[in-house]
Design a protein around this motif. Structure first.
Motif, PDB file in Angstrom:
ATOM      1  N   ARG A  55       0.813  -1.214   0.000  1.00 44.94           N
ATOM      2  CA  ARG A  55       0.000   0.000   0.000  1.00 44.94           C
ATOM      3  C   ARG A  55       0.849   1.269   0.000  1.00 44.94           C
ATOM      4  NH1 ARG A  55      -5.109  -1.275   1.787  1.00 44.94           N
ATOM      5  NH2 ARG A  55      -5.687   0.743   0.896  1.00 44.94           N
ATOM      6  N   SER A  56       2.027   1.202   0.574  1.00 40.76           N
ATOM      7  CA  SER A  56       2.860   2.400   0.712  1.00 40.76           C
ATOM      8  C   SER A  56       3.830   2.517  -0.459  1.00 40.76           C
ATOM      9  CB  SER A  56       3.647   2.356   2.022  1.00 40.76           C
ATOM     10  OG  SER A  56       2.781   2.365   3.136  1.00 40.76           O
ATOM     11  N   ASP A  57       4.197   3.764  -0.756  1.00 39.87           N
ATOM     12  CA  ASP A  57       5.177   3.982  -1.807  1.00 39.87           C
ATOM     13  C   ASP A  57       6.544   4.243  -1.199  1.00 39.87           C
ATOM     14  OD1 ASP A  57       4.527   6.412  -0.751  1.00 39.87           O
ATOM     15  OD2 ASP A  57       3.819   7.295  -2.612  1.00 39.87           O
ATOM     16  N   LEU A  58       7.566   4.228  -2.054  1.00 45.76           N
ATOM     17  CA  LEU A  58       8.926   4.523  -1.644  1.00 45.76           C
ATOM     18  C   LEU A  58       9.260   5.933  -2.094  1.00 45.76           C
ATOM     19  CD1 LEU A  58      11.568   3.268  -0.398  1.00 45.76           C
ATOM     20  CD2 LEU A  58      12.296   2.942  -2.774  1.00 45.76           C
ATOM     21  N   ASP A  59       9.586   6.794  -1.143  1.00 46.54           N
ATOM     22  CA  ASP A  59       9.863   8.202  -1.438  1.00 46.54           C
ATOM     23  C   ASP A  59      11.346   8.490  -1.239  1.00 46.54           C
ATOM     24  OD1 ASP A  59       7.112   8.984  -1.877  1.00 46.54           O
ATOM     25  OD2 ASP A  59       6.831   8.721   0.269  1.00 46.54           O
ATOM     26  N   LEU A  60      11.966   9.037  -2.284  1.00 43.88           N
ATOM     27  CA  LEU A  60      13.397   9.340  -2.269  1.00 43.88           C
ATOM     28  C   LEU A  60      13.618  10.802  -2.614  1.00 43.88           C
ATOM     29  CD1 LEU A  60      14.455   6.250  -4.391  1.00 43.88           C
ATOM     30  CD2 LEU A  60      14.909   6.493  -1.945  1.00 43.88           C
ATOM     31  N   LEU A  61      14.671  11.373  -2.073  1.00 41.53           N
ATOM     32  CA  LEU A  61      15.118  12.705  -2.458  1.00 41.53           C
ATOM     33  C   LEU A  61      16.606  12.631  -2.751  1.00 41.53           C
ATOM     34  CD1 LEU A  61      14.271  16.159  -1.016  1.00 41.53           C
ATOM     35  CD2 LEU A  61      16.668  15.506  -1.225  1.00 41.53           C
ATOM     36  N   VAL A  62      17.008  13.196  -3.888  1.00 43.62           N
ATOM     37  CA  VAL A  62      18.416  13.220  -4.280  1.00 43.62           C
ATOM     38  C   VAL A  62      18.873  14.669  -4.381  1.00 43.62           C
ATOM     39  CG1 VAL A  62      20.060  12.713  -6.132  1.00 43.62           C
ATOM     40  CG2 VAL A  62      18.353  11.000  -5.464  1.00 43.62           C
ATOM     41  N   ALA A  63      19.978  14.967  -3.686  1.00 44.95           N
ATOM     42  CA  ALA A  63      20.637  16.263  -3.822  1.00 44.95           C
ATOM     43  C   ALA A  63      21.781  16.101  -4.810  1.00 44.95           C
ATOM     44  CB  ALA A  63      21.167  16.728  -2.472  1.00 44.95           C
ATOM     45  N   LEU A  64      21.677  16.782  -5.940  1.00 50.21           N
ATOM     46  CA  LEU A  64      22.714  16.726  -6.964  1.00 50.21           C
ATOM     47  C   LEU A  64      23.713  17.859  -6.755  1.00 50.21           C
ATOM     48  CD1 LEU A  64      20.400  16.043 -10.028  1.00 50.21           C
ATOM     49  CD2 LEU A  64      21.884  14.378  -8.889  1.00 50.21           C
ATOM     50  N   ARG A  65      24.904  17.685  -7.259  1.00 50.05           N
ATOM     51  CA  ARG A  65      25.920  18.731  -7.119  1.00 50.05           C
ATOM     52  C   ARG A  65      25.578  19.955  -7.958  1.00 50.05           C
ATOM     53  NH1 ARG A  65      29.862  16.545  -4.125  1.00 50.05           N
ATOM     54  NH2 ARG A  65      29.990  14.263  -4.114  1.00 50.05           N
ATOM     55  N   GLU A  66      24.817  19.751  -9.019  1.00 52.49           N
ATOM     56  CA  GLU A  66      24.327  20.840  -9.860  1.00 52.49           C
ATOM     57  C   GLU A  66      22.813  20.707  -9.967  1.00 52.49           C
ATOM     58  OE1 GLU A  66      26.378  23.092 -10.782  1.00 52.49           O
ATOM     59  OE2 GLU A  66      28.277  22.069 -10.341  1.00 52.49           O
ATOM     60  N   GLU A  67      22.174  21.693 -10.594  1.00 52.40           N
ATOM     61  CA  GLU A  67      20.729  21.611 -10.789  1.00 52.40           C
ATOM     62  C   GLU A  67      20.374  20.424 -11.698  1.00 52.40           C
ATOM     63  OE1 GLU A  67      18.102  23.481  -9.395  1.00 52.40           O
ATOM     64  OE2 GLU A  67      19.803  23.808  -8.062  1.00 52.40           O
ATOM     65  N   PRO A  68      19.248  19.748 -11.440  1.00 54.02           N
ATOM     66  CA  PRO A  68      18.900  18.574 -12.249  1.00 54.02           C
ATOM     67  C   PRO A  68      18.625  18.932 -13.699  1.00 54.02           C
ATOM     68  CG  PRO A  68      17.097  19.185 -10.773  1.00 54.02           C
ATOM     69  CD  PRO A  68      18.277  20.008 -10.359  1.00 54.02           C
ATOM     70  N   THR A  69      18.990  18.009 -14.564  1.00 60.84           N
ATOM     71  CA  THR A  69      18.754  18.147 -16.000  1.00 60.84           C
ATOM     72  C   THR A  69      17.602  17.238 -16.408  1.00 60.84           C
ATOM     73  OG1 THR A  69      20.267  16.339 -16.552  1.00 60.84           O
ATOM     74  CG2 THR A  69      21.220  18.568 -16.338  1.00 60.84           C
TER      75      THR A  69
END
Length: 280
Positions: free
Chosen positions: A66-80
């Motif tokens: 029922r639950s989802d997997l939530d991730l956050l990624v901090a990139l060294r530059e802005e995401p492309t």
């Protein structure tokens, strides 16, 4: 007026405590987290500064299937665009492979934005208090500690007015399909309940991410809206595809929250990439 739950979620000095940890990940979800860790490295490599879990999995409240997997990624530059494509491929692969989860998503931000002055009391707070370190250097070391005050309330959820027009467009795009409306009810219910709770957070002087408890906290200060928030909390966990629920959110609860939030806390500082304010 009903008494709110006893305040909690703060440390002895009154700062909001980080709510999750890898130790709280339920056993059924540990293989998913391990796979996500390895695949994040493959997907982003040296571009990735750090990665985090958030949501029910690191809080230990996730439900199998029922639950989802939530991730956050901090990139060294802005995401492309390539980074966003990689995140979508990663999420789809995890969702297909692991029956324990019902979806997987990855938020992408540049390290500079997460640590910027503008985001200190929004994305910065999110990382420091609601995200659990998974890979790399923890950005929380560069961020302040946070109290449940009006500044935090304004900068986290003082922009609901910007979302309502976009929600109308998404609802229109869903048409009459009940299955298409159900995820909208889930998403909007959660957003509105969290906004309602942060509206009263400085008065309560506590923090929680449990939707039902959020509704109870809010209802103690706005009893005339208590039943509405309790229902929204339930829809956040068990959504329905009822168009009437969505209309009530857009025509009643949402506009009321916009006005009351602005009256109590003011409006969130504008962001360069925020949508233009529209009517209707």
């Amino acid at each position: 007026m009903a008494e709110p739950p006893d305040p909690h979620g703060l440390d002895a000095q009154g700062f909001i405590e980080r709510e999750g940890s890898l130790a709280r990940v339920p056993p059924a979800f540990r293989p998913v987290v391990a796979a996500a860790r390895d695949r994040l490295l493959d997907a982003f490599g040296a571009r990735m500064h750090s990665a985090y879990l958030y949501g029910s999995v690191p809080r230990g409240t996730a439900r199998v299937g029922r639950s989802d997997l939530d991730l956050l990624v901090a990139l060294r530059e802005e995401p492309t665009d390539a980074d966003r494509d990689a995140a979508r491929v990663l999420g789809a692969a995890l969702d297909e492979e692991f029956r324990q989860i019902d979806g997987a998503g990855t938020l992408l931000f540049g390290r500079g934005r997460l640590l910027s002055d503008l985001e200190t009391y929004d994305l910065g707070w999110f990382v420091a208090c609601l995200c659990t370190p998974l890979l790399g250097e923890d950005l929380a070391a560069h961020l302040p500690r946070y109290r449940p005050d009006s500044l935090l309330a304004r900068e986290t959820n003082g922009d609901l007015a910007l979302f309502l027009p976009r929600w109308r467009e998404r609802i229109a795009g869903a048409g009459n399909l009940e299955e298409a409306r159900r995820p909208l009810v889930r998403f909007m219910s959660r957003h509105l309940v969290r906004t309602a709770c942060t509206l009263v957070m400085p008065r309560w002087q506590g923090w929680t991410s449990d939707l039902r408890e959020m509704a109870e906290v809010f209802g103690a200060y706005y009893p005339q809206r208590a039943a509405q928030l309790r229902a929204a909390a339930e829809y956040g966990y068990e959504p329905v595809g009822d168009a009437a629920v969505l209309r009530a959110y857009l025509d009643d609860l949402g506009p009321w929250l916009v006005e009351e939030y602005a009256r109590v806390h003011g409006v969130k500082a504008p962001r360069p990439d925020q949508p233009r304010r529209t009517t209707g």
